[in-house]
Scaffold this motif. Structure first.
Motif, PDB file in Angstrom:
ATOM      1  N   TYR A 161       0.823  -1.222   0.006  1.00 36.55           N
ATOM      2  CA  TYR A 161       0.017  -0.098  -0.042  1.00 36.55           C
ATOM      3  C   TYR A 161       0.920   1.238  -0.035  1.00 36.55           C
TER       4      TYR A 161
ATOM      5  N   GLN B  41      -0.118   4.169   1.319  1.00 37.98           N
ATOM      6  CA  GLN B  41      -0.684   4.913   2.494  1.00 37.98           C
ATOM      7  C   GLN B  41      -0.503   4.025   3.902  1.00 37.98           C
ATOM      8  N   SER B  42      -0.306   4.600   4.903  1.00 39.19           N
ATOM      9  CA  SER B  42      -0.427   4.023   6.332  1.00 39.19           C
ATOM     10  C   SER B  42      -1.201   5.003   7.151  1.00 39.19           C
ATOM     11  N   PRO B  43      -2.349   4.206   7.597  1.00 38.73           N
ATOM     12  CA  PRO B  43      -3.161   3.038   7.133  1.00 38.73           C
ATOM     13  C   PRO B  43      -3.531   3.228   5.549  1.00 38.73           C
TER      14      PRO B  43
ATOM     15  N   ASN C 244      -4.678  -5.644   6.888  1.00 35.45           N
ATOM     16  CA  ASN C 244      -5.056  -4.277   6.261  1.00 35.45           C
ATOM     17  C   ASN C 244      -5.705  -4.725   4.739  1.00 35.45           C
TER      18      ASN C 244
ATOM     19  N   TYR D  77      -4.022   0.319  15.575  1.00 37.47           N
ATOM     20  CA  TYR D  77      -3.035   0.277  14.581  1.00 37.47           C
ATOM     21  C   TYR D  77      -1.750   0.570  14.999  1.00 37.47           C
TER      22      TYR D  77
ATOM     23  N   LYS E 206       7.221  -4.853   6.755  1.00 36.10           N
ATOM     24  CA  LYS E 206       6.972  -4.164   5.325  1.00 36.10           C
ATOM     25  C   LYS E 206       6.866  -5.344   4.475  1.00 36.10           C
TER      26      LYS E 206
END
Length: 276
Positions: free
Chosen positions: A108, A110-112, A136, A180, A248
């Motif tokens: 992804y 973005q985080s979240p 996620n 998170y 990661k």
């Protein structure tokens, strides 16, 4: 005269004896301390119950006021995405209905995450407050159905702050919440293509974001009318959801422009049984 005097004295004596007996009876009865103590205990118990209710229900009662204040951010035909007026909201365009397998991950951007490829099974999102972080790829699928996801850093948000967030989510359709780990801000709100990161749970922008984006009917999210109900064991079980992976993603993770995995669960239409 003598007889009269004697009679008067006799009457007086009888009255004195009667009064003394009355005082003796009162003295024998004594003060009803047991009854008094019982009444005091009942009053204290009721006061305790009322105080407990007022304290516990305060977040819900206060939330009603916050919802009313945020009602001006409800979408309309002339203002299809009122979240654009909320300071701090980040928006991005994502393609919907791109599915991966439960064994796969997405890299992804973005985080979240708040859009992109995702698991074919969505996270249950009808007012579920998850005690632990959830994968996620399942949470993003819930966003595709019009859900708002409140994520929080469990190291920074605790106690009353958790209660304030829970009051916005628990039991409410198209809402979900989870911790998170490693979140760069205390709180982060996600809807499909939208994100807002905040420091405090009493920030009114939380309610504005929810009012503007939850099941917004103006094409803000891909799948209007899609279900948020739990799919159950073997698909997505809210009692035992797939765990969040903080590591990661590896080189085999699917990129944001991925087109979908063979054999991944297909998107369900409203009212269609799972897997069809």
């Amino acid at each position: 005269m003598a007889n009269g005097t004697t009679g008067k004295k006799g009457t007086t004596g009888k009255s004195a004896v009667k009064a003394a007996r009355g005082r003796s009876v009162v003295a024998k009865k004594g003060t009803p301390w047991g009854t008094i103590t019982g009444v005091i205990l009942v009053v204290c118990l009721l006061a305790g119950v009322i105080t407990y209710y007022l304290v516990k229900s305060a977040p819900q009662r206060e939330q009603k006021s916050r919802d009313e204040a945020a009602a001006a951010f409800a979408p309309t035909a002339s203002d299809p995405d009122p979240s654009k007026k909320i300071p701090g909201v980040l928006t991005k365009q994502y393609t919907g209905s791109v599915h991966i397998l439960p064994t796969e991950r997405v890299a992804y951007d973005q985080s979240p995450p708040f859009g992109g490829p995702h698991d074919g099974y969505w996270a249950a999102c009808n007012g579920v407050v998850y005690p632990n972080a959830v994968r996620n790829e399942n949470m993003v699928h819930g966003l595709e159905h019009g859900t708002v996801w409140i994520a929080y850093n469990p190291d920074q948000v605790k106690g009353d702050q958790i209660d304030l967030l829970t009051a916005r989510v628990k039991g409410k359709p198209y809402m979900m919440m989870s911790p998170y780990p490693g979140l760069d801000k205390p709180i982060s709100l996600q809807s499909w293509g939208h994100q807002l990161k905040l420091d405090k749970a009493d920030d009114p922008r939380i309610d504005e974001f929810v009012a503007a984006l939850r099941t917004n009917p103006n094409g803000v999210y891909p799948e209007i009318g899609a279900s948020c109900d739990a799919l159950g064991p073997g698909q997505f079980d809210p009692a035992n959801p797939p765990k969040f992976d903080p590591s990661k993603p590896g080189p085999d993770a699917k990129p944001m422009d991925y087109q979908g995995s063979t054999g991944a669960a297909k998107e369900q239409k409203p009212g269609m049984p799972a897997g069809q």
